[in-house]
Design a protein around this motif. Sequence first.
Motif, mmCIF file in Angstrom:
data_model
loop_
_atom_site.group_PDB
_atom_site.id
_atom_site.type_symbol
_atom_site.label_atom_id
_atom_site.label_comp_id
_atom_site.label_asym_id
_atom_site.label_seq_id
_atom_site.Cartn_x
_atom_site.Cartn_y
_atom_site.Cartn_z
ATOM 1 N N ASN A 1 -38.191 65.572 3.130
ATOM 2 C CA ASN A 1 -37.484 65.949 4.353
ATOM 3 C C ASN A 1 -37.454 67.458 4.529
ATOM 4 O O ASN A 1 -37.527 67.954 5.663
ATOM 5 C CB ASN A 1 -36.062 65.384 4.338
ATOM 6 C CG ASN A 1 -36.028 63.891 4.607
ATOM 7 O OD1 ASN A 1 -36.892 63.364 5.311
ATOM 8 N ND2 ASN A 1 -35.054 63.205 4.036
ATOM 9 N N LEU A 2 -37.350 68.199 3.433
ATOM 10 C CA LEU A 2 -37.380 69.655 3.550
ATOM 11 C C LEU A 2 -38.769 70.129 3.971
ATOM 12 O O LEU A 2 -38.902 71.086 4.730
ATOM 13 C CB LEU A 2 -36.966 70.310 2.234
ATOM 14 C CG LEU A 2 -36.698 71.823 2.295
ATOM 15 C CD1 LEU A 2 -35.629 72.151 3.337
ATOM 16 C CD2 LEU A 2 -36.292 72.356 0.929
ATOM 17 N N PHE B 1 -44.561 76.449 -3.319
ATOM 18 C CA PHE B 1 -45.066 77.786 -3.017
ATOM 19 C C PHE B 1 -44.921 78.103 -1.533
ATOM 20 O O PHE B 1 -44.390 79.161 -1.156
ATOM 21 C CB PHE B 1 -46.530 77.912 -3.433
ATOM 22 C CG PHE B 1 -47.169 79.192 -2.972
ATOM 23 C CD1 PHE B 1 -46.950 80.376 -3.666
ATOM 24 C CD2 PHE B 1 -47.962 79.218 -1.836
ATOM 25 C CE1 PHE B 1 -47.518 81.577 -3.230
ATOM 26 C CE2 PHE B 1 -48.535 80.404 -1.396
ATOM 27 C CZ PHE B 1 -48.314 81.587 -2.090
ATOM 28 N N TYR B 2 -45.358 77.192 -0.674
ATOM 29 C CA TYR B 2 -45.315 77.461 0.763
ATOM 30 C C TYR B 2 -43.883 77.606 1.280
ATOM 31 O O TYR B 2 -43.619 78.398 2.186
ATOM 32 C CB TYR B 2 -46.069 76.380 1.538
ATOM 33 C CG TYR B 2 -47.563 76.549 1.489
ATOM 34 C CD1 TYR B 2 -48.152 77.743 1.910
ATOM 35 C CD2 TYR B 2 -48.397 75.546 1.017
ATOM 36 C CE1 TYR B 2 -49.523 77.916 1.865
ATOM 37 C CE2 TYR B 2 -49.772 75.713 0.969
ATOM 38 C CZ TYR B 2 -50.331 76.897 1.397
ATOM 39 O OH TYR B 2 -51.699 77.078 1.343
ATOM 40 N N MET B 3 -42.960 76.859 0.704
ATOM 41 C CA MET B 3 -41.569 77.007 1.119
ATOM 42 C C MET B 3 -41.004 78.347 0.662
ATOM 43 O O MET B 3 -40.263 78.997 1.405
ATOM 44 C CB MET B 3 -40.729 75.845 0.580
ATOM 45 C CG MET B 3 -40.988 74.546 1.332
ATOM 46 S SD MET B 3 -39.802 73.222 0.981
ATOM 47 C CE MET B 3 -40.295 72.777 -0.678
ATOM 48 N N LEU B 4 -41.366 78.787 -0.539
ATOM 49 C CA LEU B 4 -40.847 80.052 -1.038
ATOM 50 C C LEU B 4 -41.321 81.233 -0.191
ATOM 51 O O LEU B 4 -40.551 82.145 0.096
ATOM 52 C CB LEU B 4 -41.265 80.264 -2.499
ATOM 53 C CG LEU B 4 -40.458 81.331 -3.243
ATOM 54 C CD1 LEU B 4 -39.126 80.758 -3.704
ATOM 55 C CD2 LEU B 4 -41.220 81.883 -4.436
ATOM 56 N N LYS C 1 -40.638 68.659 6.031
ATOM 57 C CA LYS C 1 -40.702 68.481 7.485
ATOM 58 C C LYS C 1 -40.072 69.670 8.203
ATOM 59 O O LYS C 1 -40.588 70.131 9.226
ATOM 60 C CB LYS C 1 -40.010 67.177 7.881
ATOM 61 C CG LYS C 1 -40.740 65.921 7.423
ATOM 62 C CD LYS C 1 -39.962 64.669 7.775
ATOM 63 C CE LYS C 1 -40.662 63.417 7.252
ATOM 64 N NZ LYS C 1 -39.866 62.187 7.524
ATOM 65 N N ILE C 2 -38.949 70.153 7.677
ATOM 66 C CA ILE C 2 -38.291 71.314 8.276
ATOM 67 C C ILE C 2 -39.216 72.524 8.229
ATOM 68 O O ILE C 2 -39.267 73.331 9.158
ATOM 69 C CB ILE C 2 -36.964 71.608 7.552
ATOM 70 C CG1 ILE C 2 -35.961 70.475 7.811
ATOM 71 C CG2 ILE C 2 -36.378 72.952 7.994
ATOM 72 C CD1 ILE C 2 -34.672 70.585 7.022
ATOM 73 N N PHE C 3 -39.984 72.640 7.138
ATOM 74 C CA PHE C 3 -40.883 73.779 6.952
ATOM 75 C C PHE C 3 -42.280 73.543 7.542
ATOM 76 O O PHE C 3 -43.196 74.315 7.305
ATOM 77 C CB PHE C 3 -40.995 74.109 5.455
ATOM 78 C CG PHE C 3 -39.864 74.949 4.934
ATOM 79 C CD1 PHE C 3 -40.050 76.278 4.621
ATOM 80 C CD2 PHE C 3 -38.594 74.411 4.764
ATOM 81 C CE1 PHE C 3 -39.014 77.061 4.143
ATOM 82 C CE2 PHE C 3 -37.540 75.178 4.286
ATOM 83 C CZ PHE C 3 -37.752 76.511 3.976
ATOM 84 N N ASN C 4 -42.419 72.452 8.287
ATOM 85 C CA ASN C 4 -43.697 72.116 8.934
ATOM 86 C C ASN C 4 -44.856 72.023 7.938
ATOM 87 O O ASN C 4 -45.968 72.462 8.220
ATOM 88 C CB ASN C 4 -44.043 73.142 10.022
ATOM 89 C CG ASN C 4 -43.138 73.020 11.223
ATOM 90 O OD1 ASN C 4 -42.657 71.928 11.545
ATOM 91 N ND2 ASN C 4 -42.874 74.129 11.887
ATOM 92 N N LEU D 1 -32.048 75.539 8.846
ATOM 93 C CA LEU D 1 -31.593 74.517 7.910
ATOM 94 C C LEU D 1 -30.198 73.990 8.263
ATOM 95 O O LEU D 1 -29.885 72.829 8.002
ATOM 96 C CB LEU D 1 -31.590 75.075 6.485
ATOM 97 C CG LEU D 1 -32.964 75.543 5.956
ATOM 98 C CD1 LEU D 1 -32.817 76.024 4.508
ATOM 99 C CD2 LEU D 1 -33.997 74.430 6.030
ATOM 100 N N ASP D 2 -29.357 74.856 8.818
ATOM 101 C CA ASP D 2 -27.978 74.418 9.085
ATOM 102 C C ASP D 2 -27.784 73.943 10.523
ATOM 103 O O ASP D 2 -26.664 73.765 10.987
ATOM 104 C CB ASP D 2 -26.982 75.526 8.747
ATOM 105 C CG ASP D 2 -27.249 76.810 9.528
ATOM 106 O OD1 ASP D 2 -28.223 76.830 10.300
ATOM 107 O OD2 ASP D 2 -26.474 77.772 9.367
ATOM 108 N N GLN D 3 -28.891 73.741 11.231
ATOM 109 C CA GLN D 3 -28.778 73.291 12.618
ATOM 110 C C GLN D 3 -28.776 71.767 12.708
ATOM 111 O O GLN D 3 -29.297 71.102 11.850
ATOM 112 C CB GLN D 3 -29.946 73.864 13.439
ATOM 113 C CG GLN D 3 -29.888 75.380 13.529
ATOM 114 C CD GLN D 3 -31.053 75.959 14.317
ATOM 115 O OE1 GLN D 3 -31.927 75.232 14.798
ATOM 116 N NE2 GLN D 3 -31.092 77.273 14.429
#
Length: 219
Positions: free
Chosen positions: A148-149, A204-207, A151-154, A217-219
């Motif tokens: 799910n994270l 790596f890509y998220m970092l 998805k947020i980070f495309n 993230l908080d939306q």
Amino acid sequence: MIIEEKSIYISDIDNNECFEKDGSREIYKKALFFDLEHYIYKKPICIGVFGCAYYDDASKELKLTQYMIENKSDAAAILSLAKDYFYKAKNKLNKEYIVTFSGNNDFTIINYLFEKNNINVKVNEYFKSIDLQREYEKIVGKVIGLKNLEKIFNIARESELIGGATLAKTFYKVIKDDEYFNRMPDEKKTKIMTYNGQDVISLFYMLVSWSTYAHKLDQ
């Protein structure tokens, strides 16, 4: 044992977008990105797949290394390779951090197996730990799964999803039957390795894009 090494060219990194820690936005240059597939029955039995990567600033590549057991005798060998990997990362490549997603579970497993095999390394003490699931929780106040994270980070996964129970069942058979791995379809082996590799690469890509997406993230 299957040993695979892969290099992924990283075309562009904007330090302003990167995760910040200890006053630096270049943590990705000093970090390992780590994920395990494993088999537990009451206590850790073996590592099924060890996956770890680091960013090579000179070549602008993410270098991924994976070890996958083929039979029971590989259970100890994979730990020796993991120890050597960590030693090299710290002492030759000067890596300081280890990035995971809900990494306490993986640390518990590998530290237990290291100790059982007289390997004097506690991974989360050998490196400074960055758990992206916890970093998300600091912002939102709730827990999220890796997929799910992503998805947020495309981040579009190249691999099919595999359940933990399916992986555990597979590695149980590998440990109990020395010929099982030879009977396993190549497509299944590739699927497991790709799944693990994607987990590592996603870290790596998220970092390196954390600041770009963190405000969402908080939306």
